[in-house]
Design a protein around this motif. Structure first.
Motif, short mmCIF file in Angstrom:
data_model
loop_
_atom_site.label_atom_id
_atom_site.label_comp_id
_atom_site.label_asym_id
_atom_site.label_seq_id
_atom_site.Cartn_x
_atom_site.Cartn_y
_atom_site.Cartn_z
N LEU A 19 -21.76 -19.93 32.71
CA LEU A 19 -22.37 -21.07 33.40
C LEU A 19 -23.55 -20.59 34.23
O LEU A 19 -23.47 -19.56 34.89
N TYR A 20 -24.64 -21.34 34.17
CA TYR A 20 -25.86 -21.03 34.91
C TYR A 20 -26.24 -22.22 35.78
O TYR A 20 -25.92 -23.36 35.46
N THR A 21 -26.98 -21.96 36.84
CA THR A 21 -27.50 -23.03 37.69
C THR A 21 -28.95 -23.36 37.35
O THR A 21 -29.55 -24.24 37.97
N LYS A 22 -29.50 -22.64 36.37
CA LYS A 22 -30.89 -22.84 35.99
C LYS A 22 -31.11 -22.34 34.57
O LYS A 22 -30.26 -21.66 34.00
N ILE A 23 -32.28 -22.66 34.03
CA ILE A 23 -32.69 -22.15 32.73
C ILE A 23 -33.37 -20.81 32.98
O ILE A 23 -34.44 -20.76 33.58
N THR A 24 -32.74 -19.76 32.53
CA THR A 24 -33.32 -18.43 32.68
C THR A 24 -34.39 -18.21 31.63
O THR A 24 -34.52 -19.00 30.68
N SER A 25 -35.15 -17.15 31.77
CA SER A 25 -36.19 -16.86 30.76
C SER A 25 -35.55 -16.60 29.39
O SER A 25 -36.11 -17.00 28.36
N ARG A 26 -34.38 -16.00 29.36
CA ARG A 26 -33.68 -15.77 28.07
C ARG A 26 -33.26 -17.10 27.45
O ARG A 26 -33.43 -17.31 26.25
N LEU A 27 -32.75 -18.01 28.26
CA LEU A 27 -32.35 -19.33 27.75
C LEU A 27 -33.58 -20.10 27.28
O LEU A 27 -33.54 -20.78 26.24
N GLN A 28 -34.68 -20.01 28.01
CA GLN A 28 -35.90 -20.69 27.60
C GLN A 28 -36.39 -20.17 26.26
O GLN A 28 -36.80 -20.95 25.39
N SER A 29 -36.35 -18.86 26.07
CA SER A 29 -36.76 -18.29 24.78
C SER A 29 -35.88 -18.81 23.65
O SER A 29 -36.37 -19.11 22.56
N PHE A 73 -38.51 -38.47 28.27
CA PHE A 73 -37.39 -38.37 29.19
C PHE A 73 -37.58 -37.13 30.04
O PHE A 73 -37.76 -36.03 29.52
N ASP A 74 -37.58 -37.33 31.35
CA ASP A 74 -37.76 -36.28 32.34
C ASP A 74 -36.37 -35.94 32.87
O ASP A 74 -35.69 -36.81 33.44
N ILE A 75 -35.93 -34.71 32.66
CA ILE A 75 -34.55 -34.35 32.94
C ILE A 75 -34.49 -33.23 33.96
O ILE A 75 -35.10 -32.16 33.76
N THR A 76 -33.77 -33.48 35.03
CA THR A 76 -33.50 -32.46 36.04
C THR A 76 -32.21 -31.77 35.63
O THR A 76 -31.16 -32.41 35.52
N ILE A 77 -32.29 -30.46 35.42
CA ILE A 77 -31.14 -29.69 34.96
C ILE A 77 -30.30 -29.26 36.16
O ILE A 77 -30.81 -28.62 37.08
N GLU A 78 -29.04 -29.63 36.13
CA GLU A 78 -28.11 -29.26 37.19
C GLU A 78 -27.36 -27.97 36.85
O GLU A 78 -27.04 -27.19 37.73
N SER A 79 -27.07 -27.80 35.56
CA SER A 79 -26.41 -26.58 35.11
C SER A 79 -26.65 -26.40 33.62
O SER A 79 -27.05 -27.33 32.91
N ALA A 80 -26.41 -25.18 33.18
CA ALA A 80 -26.52 -24.83 31.77
C ALA A 80 -25.31 -23.98 31.42
O ALA A 80 -24.79 -23.25 32.27
N GLN A 81 -24.86 -24.11 30.19
CA GLN A 81 -23.70 -23.33 29.76
C GLN A 81 -23.93 -22.80 28.36
O GLN A 81 -24.35 -23.54 27.47
N THR A 82 -23.66 -21.53 28.18
CA THR A 82 -23.69 -20.95 26.84
C THR A 82 -22.26 -20.75 26.38
O THR A 82 -21.34 -20.60 27.18
N SER A 83 -22.08 -20.80 25.08
CA SER A 83 -20.80 -20.43 24.47
C SER A 83 -21.09 -19.73 23.16
O SER A 83 -22.22 -19.72 22.68
N CYS A 84 -20.07 -19.16 22.56
CA CYS A 84 -20.28 -18.19 21.48
C CYS A 84 -20.96 -18.74 20.23
O CYS A 84 -21.82 -18.09 19.67
N GLY A 85 -20.58 -19.87 19.74
CA GLY A 85 -21.19 -20.41 18.52
C GLY A 85 -20.82 -19.68 17.24
O GLY A 85 -21.49 -19.83 16.23
N MET A 86 -19.77 -18.89 17.28
CA MET A 86 -19.41 -18.10 16.10
C MET A 86 -18.93 -18.94 14.92
O MET A 86 -18.91 -18.45 13.80
N SER A 87 -18.58 -20.18 15.16
CA SER A 87 -18.13 -21.03 14.05
C SER A 87 -19.28 -21.83 13.43
O SER A 87 -19.09 -22.52 12.44
N ILE A 88 -20.49 -21.72 14.01
CA ILE A 88 -21.64 -22.45 13.50
C ILE A 88 -22.16 -21.75 12.25
O ILE A 88 -22.46 -20.55 12.29
#
Length: 182
Positions: A4-14, A120-135
């Protein structure tokens, strides 16, 4: 493992910028949840807690209706190539239409797109990554042009008539206020 993140990091943005498709989910206080795939060059990260999504004319306008009632929105990206990953952005969204004070500045951030309906202008409150191994893996072959071709054929006035006929209400009967667009 999820993180869980509180912001979009540079890695997430990439990661976001490398994706060709994303999914948008909204819901009113009661009624149907809307989940839609989106593509085109229609998503921008403005800062670590603000994103924009350019929306084009479609068969419905659920997101606009839902955000008028309940401004919660979730955007999901998932990797279909390279390393597995799922990213969800949780936030609060608002619609910006042509004629609104910030429209002219924000529309310049996107390529000219036939049938543009709103941003749509969206204020990000949190971001979450998960594995995605089943995709599964999928190969990107290109953008579809049918919607752009249709919008060009309609012209600006034809699009406005379409909005009045097809985009005034959500499938649950909630107003979208699209007909107030200039």
């Amino acid at each position: 493992m999820s993180k869980l993140y509180t912001k979009i990091t540079s890695r997430l943005q990439s990661f976001i910028e490398a994706q060709k498709i994303f999914f948008v989910a909204t819901a009113p206080n009661s009624g149907r949840i809307n989940l839609s795939p989106k593509g085109m060059d229609s998503f921008r990260v403005l800062s670590e807690n603000r994103v924009l999504w350019l929306n084009v004319t479609g068969s419905g306008n659920e997101t606009a209706a839902h955000l008028l009632v309940n401004n919660r929105i979730t955007i999901m990206f998932c990797a279909f190539e390279k390393a597995p990953n799922i990213l969800r952005l949780y936030g609060k969204g608002k619609e910006i239409k042509e004629g609104d004070a910030s429209w002219n500045a924000l529309i310049q951030l996107f390529p000219e797109t036939p049938g543009t309906r709103q941003i749509f202008d969206i204020t990000i409150e949190s971001a979450q990554t998960s594995c995605g191994m089943s995709i599964p893996f999928f190969e990107y072959k290109g953008e579809r042009n049918e919607l752009n071709t249709w919008a060009v054929e309609q012209g600006k006035e034809g699009i406005k008539k379409y909005w009045a006929a097809k985009n005034q209400e959500s499938i649950d009967g909630l107003p979208t206020n699209i007909v107030n667009q200039k």
